[in-house]
Design an enzyme around this catalytic site. Structure first.
Site, short mmCIF file in Angstrom:
data_model
loop_
_atom_site.label_atom_id
_atom_site.label_comp_id
_atom_site.label_asym_id
_atom_site.label_seq_id
_atom_site.Cartn_x
_atom_site.Cartn_y
_atom_site.Cartn_z
N GLU A 198 -13.17 9.71 20.43
CA GLU A 198 -12.49 8.72 21.15
C GLU A 198 -11.93 7.29 20.17
OE1 GLU A 198 -15.20 7.79 24.53
OE2 GLU A 198 -14.40 6.03 24.21
N ASP B 201 -14.59 -4.54 28.58
CA ASP B 201 -14.48 -4.39 27.03
C ASP B 201 -14.77 -6.06 26.89
OD1 ASP B 201 -14.03 -1.80 25.83
OD2 ASP B 201 -11.82 -2.89 26.57
N TYR C 73 -18.04 10.89 31.57
CA TYR C 73 -18.10 9.82 30.97
C TYR C 73 -19.44 9.19 31.86
CZ TYR C 73 -17.67 5.78 27.53
OH TYR C 73 -17.91 4.73 26.91
#
Lengths: 408, 270
Positions: free
Chosen positions: B49, B60, B175
């Site tokens: 990734e 994040d 995911y």
């Protein structure tokens, strides 16, 4: 039975659509973790809208706690000074906590309570939204965490202290330039990590659907009152409405009830910072282009690779590289006009209003006034301008003093 | 057959899950990140990734935020990231490459052009953090036409009904964001994963990768057994950041990250 204009199919007031879009703008651009929450929020808001008890409760707090309706003041000396159109001021700075922010916060906190949330997070720029949020959290005994850019913490110390007094935890954000954009990122990170008990109380008409719609609805009390008040005072609607724009909540609140009154010109004033072409500006519509940030598609200040640029304005409340999606749409369809006013012009306007009307405005709405100073003298004396004075300027006296070379 | 499909089928025959390491493009500079990318397959990466630096990575944690900032300082652009993949493909035709990032740089590049250029460069899939199913029509048709998999994200907040909705047109793999939180800040327990995965598998036959909060070889082993792949991101970036001197790569940078990757890979293969 009368049909409210907002439900007419050809009304400009019927947006957003079911995807939360105003034309191509708006939407729900959030991580999957937040998506179920955003859908849940919309459902809760629809239920509240359909419940007369919610409106009654909100009206009660608007009247007895916020202090609504706020007056519409004919600014006689300012009008004489400018020598043209009559200037009226919508006195949102007289609301409890000193700005229009409480209109929205009051509505959302009642919704959060209906949803059973016990912890409130919010972002703030100038600190007005943070203070308003901390205030209602104190009122209802809810835990309150406010994210504020470190730069803003520094330039808005009185509001930081106010939030502390009200029992809120203020978390300075050092990422980026340490302003509103970075505070927004951090508030979203908090929300995603505390989904079970936390309500994200967005302060402006931006973010994922339904925030832009919901915040607009709560702020529309401003325009609804203006409509009644100006008809009572002048027997007709105004010719021009002017409001300053950061995210755009005070402007959207005063514009929205007038969207279908096509003879009323609507002018949003963006912060041009050091000048629209100086590279140090917060004028998202004038100098930005369409993109996706903080949950919605809207005009954004960004480089050619799609990286978001730092905004600049003397006013912490306008220092944001985006704008509410409904404004982007109103700009594109030509219903509202968006202009820029520089830091210096806002400082001059700040002083003029203080001296002519005895009203110290927030630097945010001083931008609106600076534009009124440009157009009023060019207009005949029988024309009417309404300026939204969205907040009081006590919080800005340190900034203004330092620009005037005064050491407080 | 797509590289992603081929790789997961091959691993199924081997009877193990995949290890998917993450690196941020241009972190701390183009050459170092390209060199790291090229060295990853030999160190045990099954898929890779690549994070596309963005100015406002709101999903994040601090580790990846700092990496994105270093990447941007080093001149990262979406076009530059594709260039990096093109260069990687000169020596590796098989390891699947997934780009992970935020929508605005893609929107700015142009969705149709991006999907086409990405596949040309050798990208196999993309994860767009702030593009939920409800907004995926922006890229869907272009991606399908170009042969690019849009990797769907699901989270602990995704209800059973919604899993079916989100995964109905999913491609590549799924995911699973295993915690409600930002990257690098917490971990799901084995019990939580064991409870979550069967529900996801009811809604899809695609392989399921587990990410967010996987840092140790043990956690990678667990995730690759309960799911079909373990994604390790912040832990590797933290190691890299620890080797930098004033933000620049040192001779310790690559060996340190690769050594950690080998330990993770050994665990997944155990």
């Amino acid at each position: 039975m009368t049909t409210p204009s907002s439900s007419l199919p050809n009304s400009l007031r019927s947006g957003p659509d079911e995807r939360g879009r105003f034309g191509v703008f708006g939407g729900r651009f959030v991580a999957e973790t937040l998506m179920p929450l955003v859908l849940e929020l919309e459902e809760a808001y629809r239920a509240a809208q359909a419940d007369p008890a919610f409106r009654e409760e909100l009206d009660y707090y608007y009247r007895d706690y916020v202090g609504r309706p706020s007056p519409l003041w004919f600014a006689k000396r300012l009008t004489e000074e400018l020598g043209g159109a009559k200037v009226y001021l919508k006195r949102e700075e007289l609301n409890h906590t000193g700005s229009h922010k409480l209109n929205n916060v009051m509505g959302q906190i009642l919704l959060a309570r209906r949803m059973g949330k016990t912890r409130i997070v919010a972002e703030t720029g100038a600190g007005q939204h943070g203070v308003a949020t901390a205030t209602v959290c104190a009122l209802f005994g809810l835990k309150c965490v406010i994210y504020m850019g470190a730069t803003d913490v520094e330039r808005q110390k009185p509001n930081v202290f106010r939030m502390h007094l009200l029992g809120a935890e203020v978390k300075p954000v050092t990422a980026g330039a340490g302003t509103l954009k970075d505070a927004m990122n951090e508030a979203m990170r908090d929300w995603v990590a505390n989904v079970a008990d936390t309500y994200f109380l967005v302060g402006t008409v931006a973010g994922p659907h339904p925030y832009p719609e919901m915040v607009r609805d709560f702020q529309s009390i401003i325009g609804t009152e203006v409509k009644e008040q100006i008809v009572r005072a002048e027997g007709r609607l105004p010719d021009v409405i002017v409001a300053a724009i950061g995210g755009g909540s005070n402007a959207m609140g005063i514009f929205h009830p007038f969207l279908d009154d096509e003879d009323v010109r609507l002018i949003g004033v963006e912060a041009a910072g050091l000048g629209l072409d100086s590279g140090k500006t917060a004028a998202s519509i004038s100098r930005g282009r369409s993109g996706v940030l903080h949950g919605n598609r809207t005009y954004l200040l960004q480089d050619k690779h799609g990286q978001i640029e730092e905004a600049h304005s003397i006013s912490a409340g306008l220092d944001y590289p985006g704008i509410g999606p409904e404004h982007s749409w109103l700009n594109d369809i030509g219903r509202a006009e968006y202009v820029g006013v520089t830091d210096q012009e806002a400082l001059d306007a700040f002083q003029l209003l203080t001296r002519t009307e005895g009203i110290i405005p927030a630097l945010e709405c001083a931008h609106g006034l600076a534009h009124v100073m440009k157009i009023a003298p060019e207009m005949p004396k029988d024309k009417i301008i309404v300026l939204n004075v969205s907040g009081r300027g006590d919080k800005d006296i340190f900034t203004v003093a330092s620009h005037l070379g005064v050491n407080l | 057959m797509s590289r992603i499909k081929a790789r997961f089928e091959a691993l199924k025959k081997e009877g193990r899950g995949a290890l998917i390491p993450y690196l941020q493009a241009f972190d701390p500079d183009y050459e170092t990140s390209l060199e790291l990318l090229k060295a990853m397959p030999a160190a045990g990466a099954d898929l890779i990734e690549i994070g596309v630096p963005f100015s406002d990575p709101s999903a994040d944690g601090p580790t990846i935020q700092a990496a994105a900032l270093r990447g941007l300082k080093a001149g990262a652009t979406l076009g530059g990231v594709l260039e990096m993949v093109r260069s990687f493909r000169e020596t590796d035709a098989e390891t699947p490459i997934i780009l992970m990032g935020y929508l605005n740089p893609i929107d700015s590049y142009g969705p149709a052009e991006f999907c086409f250029d990405a596949v040309q460069a050798g990208v196999d899939g993309i994860i767009v953090v702030d593009m939920p199913t409800e907004e995926a029509d922006l890229l869907d048709s272009h991606a399908r036409e170009a042969g690019l998999d849009i990797i769907s994200l699901v989270a602990p907040t995704t209800s059973r009904t919604r899993l079916f909705h989100v995964l109905k047109d999913a491609s590549g793999f799924v995911y699973y964001v295993s915690i409600t939180g930002i990257t690098g800040t917490g971990s799901a327990s084995q019990a939580q994963l064991e409870e979550a995965l069967p529900k996801i598998r009811e809604a899809t036959d695609l392989p399921v990768a587990i990410g967010f909060g996987i840092s140790t070889p043990e956690q990678a082993w667990t995730a690759s057994r309960i799911g079909d792949a373990a994604v390790v991101a912040s832990a590797l970036i933290k190691t890299m950041a620890g080797t930098l001197s004033e933000g620049k790569a040192t001779d310790k940078t690559l060996p340190a990250v690769l050594e950690q990757l080998m330990a993770l890979s050994a665990a997944v293969r155990a």
